[in-house]
Design an enzyme around this catalytic site. Structure first.
Site, PDB file in Angstrom:
ATOM      1  N   LEU A  68      27.717  50.505  51.976  1.00  0.00           N
ATOM      2  CA  LEU A  68      27.453  49.682  53.151  1.00  0.00           C
ATOM      3  C   LEU A  68      27.094  48.293  52.660  1.00  0.00           C
ATOM      4  O   LEU A  68      26.440  48.150  51.620  1.00  0.00           O
ATOM      5  CB  LEU A  68      26.292  50.250  53.976  1.00  0.00           C
ATOM      6  CG  LEU A  68      26.513  51.590  54.681  1.00  0.00           C
ATOM      7  CD1 LEU A  68      25.226  52.023  55.377  1.00  0.00           C
ATOM      8  CD2 LEU A  68      27.666  51.517  55.676  1.00  0.00           C
ATOM      9  N   ASP A  69      27.502  47.250  53.400  1.00  0.00           N
ATOM     10  CA  ASP A  69      27.113  45.894  53.036  1.00  0.00           C
ATOM     11  C   ASP A  69      25.597  45.794  52.929  1.00  0.00           C
ATOM     12  O   ASP A  69      24.859  46.505  53.615  1.00  0.00           O
ATOM     13  CB  ASP A  69      27.595  44.905  54.102  1.00  0.00           C
ATOM     14  CG  ASP A  69      29.102  44.683  54.053  1.00  0.00           C
ATOM     15  OD1 ASP A  69      29.734  45.087  53.063  1.00  0.00           O
ATOM     16  OD2 ASP A  69      29.639  44.106  55.020  1.00  0.00           O
ATOM     17  N   CYS A  70      25.136  44.889  52.098  1.00  0.00           N
ATOM     18  CA  CYS A  70      23.709  44.711  51.875  1.00  0.00           C
ATOM     19  C   CYS A  70      22.940  44.555  53.187  1.00  0.00           C
ATOM     20  O   CYS A  70      21.887  45.175  53.380  1.00  0.00           O
ATOM     21  CB  CYS A  70      23.484  43.494  50.983  1.00  0.00           C
ATOM     22  SG  CYS A  70      21.746  43.144  50.599  1.00  0.00           S
TER      23      CYS A  70
END
Length: 222
Positions: A68-70
């Protein structure tokens, strides 16, 4: 020559706190990832603290399956054996894994639902930005459904059918309604939102041991 990054002043200050384990067994571990924490280590020296390193400190056998994106929170799954990792990787690659996300968008979407079918590729001049690229981009498809409208924003459920980098963020921008708090695609909204308003709400796939379909859910914190 590459132009400067869109986020040169990005300060990595990940949240602290214990791991939030939603489910674990001999083959898989499902976690809730908080916003602001990398899934895997970043390239820079001060970005080694991440979800997989924290998890492996407690569960030495944990293996990465997807990311997942940061700035995105929500449900994420890890494997505990190489066999399970390979099986789960195929679930994602063959699009048998089903995911839903909750997002808050800038502006009011007047239509109740729809599909964005636009190819996405890297914007090499402005990395890490991605862009709609009909010529060189890879196919990307996202379904969206309006859940609520309030003031000058719209709450939606997003269902991606492909897994391109920044897919949901780019597709919502293409609709003219970027995700609030996005420091890359809607930086003008960042001051009023302390995080990206994107959350991985659910994940459904086949269990690597039983072969049965299992689902995991975490409500959006916003």
């Amino acid at each position: 020559m590459h132009k400067p990054s869109l986020i040169p002043d990005f300060a990595y200050d990940p949240p602290t706190g214990p791991l939030s384990i939603l489910h674990e067994d001999d083959a898989i571990i499902v976690l809730y990832k908080p916003a602001g924490l990398l899934t895997v280590p970043g390239k820079l020296a001060n970005r080694q603290d991440c979800l997989i390193s924290r998890l492996q400190a407690a569960r030495w056998d944990a293996l990465t399956v997807h990311r997942l994106d940061c700035d995105t929170s929500g449900v994420i799954i890890f494997a505990r054996t190489k066999q399970a990792q390979g099986f789960l990787g195929q679930e994602f690659e063959q699009r048998r894994a089903e995911k839903t996300y909750i997002a808050r968008l800038k502006g009011r979407l007047e239509t109740d639902n729809g599909t964005v079918d636009l190819p996405i590729g890297s914007d090499w001049d402005y990395r890490p930005r991605q862009k709609v690229d009909p010529e060189h981009g890879r196919p990307a498809v996202t379904d969206w459904q309006v859940l609520d409208r309030a003031g000058d924003e719209t709450r939606v459920r997003l269902t991606p059918h492909t897994g391109r980098s920044h897919q949901l963020r780019v597709h919502m921008l293409a609709l003219g309604h970027p995700i609030l708090g996005d420091q890359i695609y809607a930086p003008e909204t960042r001051a009023d939102h302390g995080r990206l308003m994107l959350h991985a709400e659910s994940l459904s796939l086949h269990h690597p041991t039983t072969g049965k379909r299992v689902s995991f859910f975490a409500p959006a914190p916003f």
